[in-house]
Design a protein around this motif. Structure first.
Motif, mmCIF file in Angstrom:
data_model
loop_
_atom_site.group_PDB
_atom_site.id
_atom_site.type_symbol
_atom_site.label_atom_id
_atom_site.label_comp_id
_atom_site.label_asym_id
_atom_site.label_seq_id
_atom_site.Cartn_x
_atom_site.Cartn_y
_atom_site.Cartn_z
ATOM 1 N N ARG A 1 0.812 -1.166 0.210
ATOM 2 C CA ARG A 1 0.055 0.023 0.067
ATOM 3 C C ARG A 1 0.917 1.144 0.015
ATOM 4 N NH1 ARG A 1 -4.881 -0.317 4.071
ATOM 5 N NH2 ARG A 1 -5.770 0.967 2.564
ATOM 6 N N GLU A 2 0.254 2.443 -0.268
ATOM 7 C CA GLU A 2 1.193 3.573 -0.187
ATOM 8 C C GLU A 2 0.372 4.539 0.000
ATOM 9 O OE1 GLU A 2 2.796 4.133 -4.188
ATOM 10 O OE2 GLU A 2 0.865 4.690 -5.215
ATOM 11 N N VAL A 3 0.840 5.625 0.475
ATOM 12 C CA VAL A 3 0.291 7.225 0.560
ATOM 13 C C VAL A 3 1.462 7.986 -0.116
ATOM 14 C CG1 VAL A 3 -0.760 6.727 2.656
ATOM 15 C CG2 VAL A 3 1.447 7.611 3.000
ATOM 16 N N ILE A 4 0.756 9.096 -0.766
ATOM 17 C CA ILE A 4 1.380 10.285 -1.047
ATOM 18 C C ILE A 4 1.548 11.374 -0.213
ATOM 19 C CG2 ILE A 4 1.484 12.074 -3.341
ATOM 20 C CD1 ILE A 4 1.399 9.086 -4.195
ATOM 21 N N LEU A 5 2.847 11.797 0.118
ATOM 22 C CA LEU A 5 2.984 12.985 1.054
ATOM 23 C C LEU A 5 2.894 14.113 0.530
ATOM 24 C CD1 LEU A 5 6.003 11.313 2.937
ATOM 25 C CD2 LEU A 5 3.442 10.973 3.607
ATOM 26 N N PRO A 6 2.288 15.071 1.572
ATOM 27 C CA PRO A 6 2.414 16.465 1.101
ATOM 28 C C PRO A 6 3.745 16.837 0.564
ATOM 29 C CG PRO A 6 1.187 16.337 3.166
ATOM 30 C CD PRO A 6 1.847 14.934 2.809
ATOM 31 N N GLY A 7 3.842 17.724 -0.726
ATOM 32 C CA GLY A 7 5.246 18.176 -1.213
ATOM 33 C C GLY A 7 5.710 17.257 -2.279
ATOM 34 N N ASP B 1 1.263 -3.877 9.574
ATOM 35 C CA ASP B 1 0.030 -4.715 9.524
ATOM 36 C C ASP B 1 0.425 -5.870 8.388
ATOM 37 O OD1 ASP B 1 -0.994 -3.041 11.282
ATOM 38 O OD2 ASP B 1 -1.831 -1.636 9.710
ATOM 39 N N GLY B 2 1.676 -6.605 8.677
ATOM 40 C CA GLY B 2 2.232 -7.581 7.685
ATOM 41 C C GLY B 2 2.187 -7.278 6.381
ATOM 42 N N ALA C 1 16.922 -6.104 5.483
ATOM 43 C CA ALA C 1 17.667 -6.457 6.671
ATOM 44 C C ALA C 1 16.553 -6.344 7.661
ATOM 45 C CB ALA C 1 18.832 -5.493 7.238
ATOM 46 N N ARG C 2 15.819 -5.398 7.592
ATOM 47 C CA ARG C 2 14.640 -4.843 8.757
ATOM 48 C C ARG C 2 13.716 -6.203 8.473
ATOM 49 N NH1 ARG C 2 13.697 1.241 6.986
ATOM 50 N NH2 ARG C 2 15.420 2.074 8.750
ATOM 51 N N ARG C 3 13.379 -6.676 7.449
ATOM 52 C CA ARG C 3 12.417 -7.817 6.991
ATOM 53 C C ARG C 3 12.962 -8.882 7.827
ATOM 54 N NH1 ARG C 3 7.616 -9.652 7.237
ATOM 55 N NH2 ARG C 3 7.109 -11.337 5.730
ATOM 56 N N LEU C 4 14.257 -9.299 7.345
ATOM 57 C CA LEU C 4 14.671 -10.505 8.095
ATOM 58 C C LEU C 4 14.852 -10.542 9.565
ATOM 59 C CD1 LEU C 4 18.081 -11.097 5.677
ATOM 60 C CD2 LEU C 4 15.754 -12.453 5.842
ATOM 61 N N LEU C 5 14.976 -9.169 10.296
ATOM 62 C CA LEU C 5 14.859 -8.955 11.635
ATOM 63 C C LEU C 5 13.626 -9.122 12.231
ATOM 64 C CD1 LEU C 5 16.444 -8.317 14.401
ATOM 65 C CD2 LEU C 5 15.705 -5.882 13.613
ATOM 66 N N GLN C 6 12.498 -8.641 11.558
ATOM 67 C CA GLN C 6 11.077 -8.864 11.838
ATOM 68 C C GLN C 6 10.723 -10.401 11.807
ATOM 69 O OE1 GLN C 6 9.121 -6.540 8.833
ATOM 70 N NE2 GLN C 6 9.174 -4.742 10.214
ATOM 71 N N LEU C 7 11.246 -11.060 10.605
ATOM 72 C CA LEU C 7 10.915 -12.553 10.621
ATOM 73 C C LEU C 7 11.564 -13.255 11.799
ATOM 74 C CD1 LEU C 7 11.137 -13.060 6.964
ATOM 75 C CD2 LEU C 7 8.941 -13.062 8.483
ATOM 76 N N ALA C 8 12.937 -12.947 12.082
ATOM 77 C CA ALA C 8 13.581 -13.393 13.172
ATOM 78 C C ALA C 8 13.031 -13.337 14.500
ATOM 79 C CB ALA C 8 15.052 -13.098 13.138
#
Length: 189
Positions: A39-45, A130-131, A179-186
């Motif tokens: 999912r995505e959001v477009i930020l102001p600017g 949220d996964g 690396a963050r994803r691997l850490l979350q999985l671990a």
């Protein structure tokens, strides 16, 4: 180039068409591109740099992303006005006389959405919530806005894809994201 479609219909007054090609801070529906779901959001600017100096020299207003042989409906800076406000990327242009069918379709509300074409950049922020992977679009090099017949997501007002015509490369996750994803999985064990 990525394409997002809004369900907020453009307005027409005579030959003048106005509306929003993108809405800020509104989450998209779930998007899937080449096996990657996010999912995505477009930020102001996000469009500020493109409005100051369009990446291709100008920004076009098109019918259905230019997938037909119709000439552009408008072009910055001569006939298309684009600006950011608190809600999103606003636009205004006067339809050429040759686009009477487009004017009628907008007036009859047969055209129910706007879309925009942009290029993903390395400035975008990816995260897991949220996964699911999320992308915050920080800088969106803008190439075009389009009136579209079938917006993909009528429940939102964020720029979302017109799924009938998209060919978008999936963004490559950075080494930090992996690396963050691997850490979350671990951590989940």
């Amino acid at each position: 180039m990525e394409i997002r479609t809004l369900a907020t219909p453009p307005q027409v007054d005579g030959r003048k068409v106005t509306g929003y090609a993108a809405r800020f801070n509104s989450p998209s529906e779930v998007l899937t591109e080449r096996g990657k779901t996010f999912r995505e959001v477009i930020l102001p600017g996000a469009f500020a740099r493109s409005l100051a100096a369009p990446p291709r020299g100008d920004v076009l207003a098109l019918w259905n992303h230019g997938f037909d042989s119709r000439p552009p409906l408008a072009r910055t800076p001569e006939t298309l006005r684009l600006w950011e406000d608190a809600q999103g990327l606003a636009f205004e242009f006067e339809l050429p006389a040759s686009a009477e069918d487009v004017r009628e379709a907008v007036a009859r509300r047969d055209v129910r959405g706007m879309s925009f074409g942009f290029e993903a950049t390395a400035k975008d922020r990816w995260s897991w919530r949220d996964g699911r992977q999320w992308r915050e679009v920080i800088d969106a090099p803008l190439f075009e806005i389009s009136l579209v017949i079938r917006p993909a997501y009528s429940a939102t007002s964020v720029g979302l894809r017109d799924l009938s015509r998209i060919d978008v490369p999936a963004p490559e996750p950075s080494r930090i994201d992996r690396a963050r994803r691997l850490l979350q999985l671990a951590e989940r064990g």
